[in-house]
Design a protein around this motif. Structure first.
Motif, mmCIF file in Angstrom:
data_model
loop_
_atom_site.group_PDB
_atom_site.id
_atom_site.type_symbol
_atom_site.label_atom_id
_atom_site.label_comp_id
_atom_site.label_asym_id
_atom_site.label_seq_id
_atom_site.Cartn_x
_atom_site.Cartn_y
_atom_site.Cartn_z
ATOM 1 N N CYS A 274 15.794 52.629 89.388
ATOM 2 C CA CYS A 274 15.699 52.773 90.844
ATOM 3 C C CYS A 274 14.266 52.571 91.334
ATOM 4 O O CYS A 274 14.034 51.990 92.397
ATOM 5 C CB CYS A 274 16.197 54.154 91.276
ATOM 6 S SG CYS A 274 17.973 54.398 91.069
ATOM 7 N N HIS A 285 22.489 51.563 93.741
ATOM 8 C CA HIS A 285 23.851 52.110 93.763
ATOM 9 C C HIS A 285 24.486 52.088 92.374
ATOM 10 O O HIS A 285 25.220 53.013 92.005
ATOM 11 C CB HIS A 285 24.724 51.333 94.752
ATOM 12 C CG HIS A 285 24.204 51.404 96.160
ATOM 13 N ND1 HIS A 285 24.549 50.488 97.120
ATOM 14 C CD2 HIS A 285 23.358 52.285 96.762
ATOM 15 C CE1 HIS A 285 23.937 50.795 98.251
ATOM 16 N NE2 HIS A 285 23.213 51.879 98.056
ATOM 17 N N TYR A 288 22.941 54.993 90.746
ATOM 18 C CA TYR A 288 23.462 56.239 91.303
ATOM 19 C C TYR A 288 24.817 56.604 90.678
ATOM 20 O O TYR A 288 25.082 57.773 90.382
ATOM 21 C CB TYR A 288 23.646 56.131 92.813
ATOM 22 C CG TYR A 288 22.384 55.989 93.638
ATOM 23 C CD1 TYR A 288 21.113 56.228 93.077
ATOM 24 C CD2 TYR A 288 22.456 55.626 94.983
ATOM 25 C CE1 TYR A 288 19.971 56.090 93.834
ATOM 26 C CE2 TYR A 288 21.301 55.495 95.750
ATOM 27 C CZ TYR A 288 20.067 55.714 95.177
ATOM 28 O OH TYR A 288 18.940 55.584 95.933
ATOM 29 N N TYR A 307 24.450 62.550 94.134
ATOM 30 C CA TYR A 307 24.566 61.095 93.960
ATOM 31 C C TYR A 307 25.870 60.555 94.547
ATOM 32 O O TYR A 307 25.907 59.447 95.093
ATOM 33 C CB TYR A 307 24.423 60.720 92.480
ATOM 34 C CG TYR A 307 22.977 60.780 92.041
ATOM 35 C CD1 TYR A 307 22.068 59.827 92.489
ATOM 36 C CD2 TYR A 307 22.507 61.804 91.231
ATOM 37 C CE1 TYR A 307 20.734 59.883 92.123
ATOM 38 C CE2 TYR A 307 21.173 61.871 90.851
ATOM 39 C CZ TYR A 307 20.284 60.903 91.305
ATOM 40 O OH TYR A 307 18.959 60.971 90.954
#
Length: 541
Positions: A274, A285, A288, A307
């Motif tokens: 990230c 994403h 996540y 998350y």
């Protein structure tokens, strides 16, 4: 056929434009891919864009990067734009040029356009159009592969890029087709397709390690197979060398640690992924989603909820799933603990059906499953799901992830035993049998992880014996048979395993997550067949 026509025109005429040679085009496209792999996404597109109307390789790679972006954003406009750009790239490939290179680029454009067609529209016409593109692409790759294998007279400096393109196409088709269940594969074989998994993997591995323009695509396809479909990590380092330390590599490196059960290491890698770039949030994403599961395995419900909440706000992939998971995590918190962000599990479960979507004309199976499970919360006084997080964790192969870490399995078992006690103490209701069997399935998996094979077998058998009493969760029986058969494979009872797999395959239809279960049944039967063949060869010797 187009391919034979192109062969008759084989020449070394101007490739990209009068100003650029084939070598220059390939070098510049390799530089653009290197930028992409090192998180310089805008710079990569900027390098490709000026020649995307004149060079087939610039056009193909430019469209491929846009396609990857579209598949991550899942925005309709991005999908349409990527499709139009790929169509333009296909048109560039049809201009006079080094014809074998043009042909392999043309086949690749068809393959990408088919994928985008399936995503873009929701009607049968789209599937027919996409199917035609897939078939045409497949036939071109087959002829190209035969030609490259038979004709050794031409081995110029750029021939490796041609072979890399053929390896990608042949490998992708063979690996993908081999994964389909037998009944679908028979239909595809009737239409002229065939799939050999080992051959497909070998072609992709050759492409991934040959340092050509398609190395990245070959590597990504192999990494998806190793880390999401097979959980086999033997060759993962060999195919990630070309991905450097960009966000993509960090994601797959994290996934590899997750599969090994090294959850803390996986969390660190996903977090680094990230931090590595901020241009494409869609990469975030992906991380996540995995971070959500990592914290699930550790039973850190509030972090997992965090998350799921981020995904529900930012990602378009499956809001129904994200909201369901938010509700599920809240349901795992003690009643005395404060609820994050003021959310309420019942309200969230009731919202799940409102986020239903369709991809290629169908709702994703996981969304259907979530919506079905959330239905009981429509009642004014709903009966709570016993362990919704762990049940969904099973659907995403989570119990195999924690199998190498005894303390993680032990923690899950404690939760299941508590849920079992709560269920037994509650008044009987219409969901009691189904809920009991859900807990039995998950207990069986934990017991198997702990090496208590007979106790695990007993759990799966209890589910099978309750088949006629189940009212809602009919998926439990074929999955219990599947898990029982996998247990028998591990303990050397192959004949019994085959019988159970055949029963799970043939006797149950139209239940939740059927395609996922059938995929696992197919994989188990294929492995048993391969093992039996190897044993027969050893015996013959």
């Amino acid at each position: 056929m187009r391919f034979k026509f192109f062969l008759s025109l084989w020449s070394v005429t101007s490739f990209c434009s009068r100003q650029m040679s084939l070598q220059s085009c390939l070098d510049e496209c390799m530089e653009a891919l290197d930028l992409f792999l090192n998180n310089h996404f805008s710079e990569s597109l900027d390098k490709l864009r000026p020649r995307a109307k004149e060079s087939m390789y610039h056009a193909l790679i430019y469209a491929t990067v846009l396609e990857m972006q579209a598949m991550m954003t899942f925005q309709h406009d991005d999908i349409v734009h990527a499709g139009k750009t790929m169509k333009s790239a296909q048109e560039v490939c049809q201009r006079p040029s080094p014809q074998l290179h043009a042909e392999v680029c043309y086949a690749e454009c068809l393959l990408h356009r088919a994928a985008l067609t399936f995503l873009q529209d929701e009607n049968m016409v789209s599937f027919i159009k996409g199917g035609i593109k897939v078939r045409n692409s497949y036939l071109i790759y087959k002829e190209l592969h035969a030609f490259v294998q038979s004709d050794t007279t031409f081995r110029g400096p750029n021939h490796k890029h041609l072979e890399g393109g053929v390896s990608f196409g042949i490998g992708a088709f063979n690996l993908t087709l081999s994964l389909f269940p037998a009944r679908i594969l028979k239909l595809l074989e009737f239409a002229g397709f065939s799939g050999d998994k080992e051959f497909g993997i070998s072609q992709l591995f050759t492409g991934a390690t040959s340092h050509t323009l398609r190395s990245m695509l070959c590597a990504l396809l192999l990494l998806c197979f190793y880390t999401f479909l097979s959980f086999i990590l033997g060759n993962i380092q060999a195919v990630t060398w070309g991905l450097h330390w960009g966000a993509i590599f960090l994601f797959f490196a994290g996934r590899a640690e997750e599969i090994k059960g090294n959850i803390d290491e996986a969390v660190a890698l996903f977090e680094d992924g990230c931090k590595a770039q901020q241009a494409w949030k869609q990469f975030h994403h992906m991380c996540y989603w995995e971070l959500m599961w990592c914290f699930t395995f550790k039973r850190h419900w509030k972090m997992a909820y965090f998350y799921a909440d981020l995904l529900s706000q930012e990602s378009r992939w499956s809001k129904a799933m994200y909201v369901y998971m938010k509700a599920a995590y809240l349901s795992m918190l003690p009643d005395t603990e404060s609820q994050p962000f003021g959310d309420n599990e019942v309200d969230l479960f009731r919202q799940v059906p409102t986020y239903k979507q369709k991809i290629a004309g169908k709702s994703p199976p996981t969304e259907k499953f979530a919506i079905r499970k959330a239905r009981r919360y429509k009642a004014s006084n709903p009966i709570r799901l016993p362990v919704p997080v762990l049940e969904m964790m099973y659907m995403w192969n989570g119990f195999s992830m924690i199998s190498k870490q005894p303390e993680l399995t032990e923690g899950m078992m404690e939760m299941l035993l508590e849920a079992e006690r709560t269920l037994q103490a509650a008044p009987e209701n219409e969901y009691s049998v189904d809920d009991t069997c859900v807990i039995l399935l998950l207990k069986g998996l934990c017991l198997k992880n702990q090496g208590q094979m007979q106790a695990a077998d007993d759990c799966f058998r209890q589910i099978y014996s309750s088949e006629k009493k189940l009212k809602f969760d009919h998926y439990l029986v074929p999955n219990a048979l599947l898990e029982m058969s996998l247990l028998y494979i591990d303990t050397g009872r192959k004949e019994q395993a085959i019988k159970l797999l055949q029963k799970a395959k043939n006797n149950y239809k139209e239940y939740s997550m059927e395609s996922r279960t059938q995929f696992r049944v197919h994989a188990a039967l294929t492995k048993l067949k391969a093992d039996t063949s190897e044993q027969d060869e050893i015996t013959a010797l």
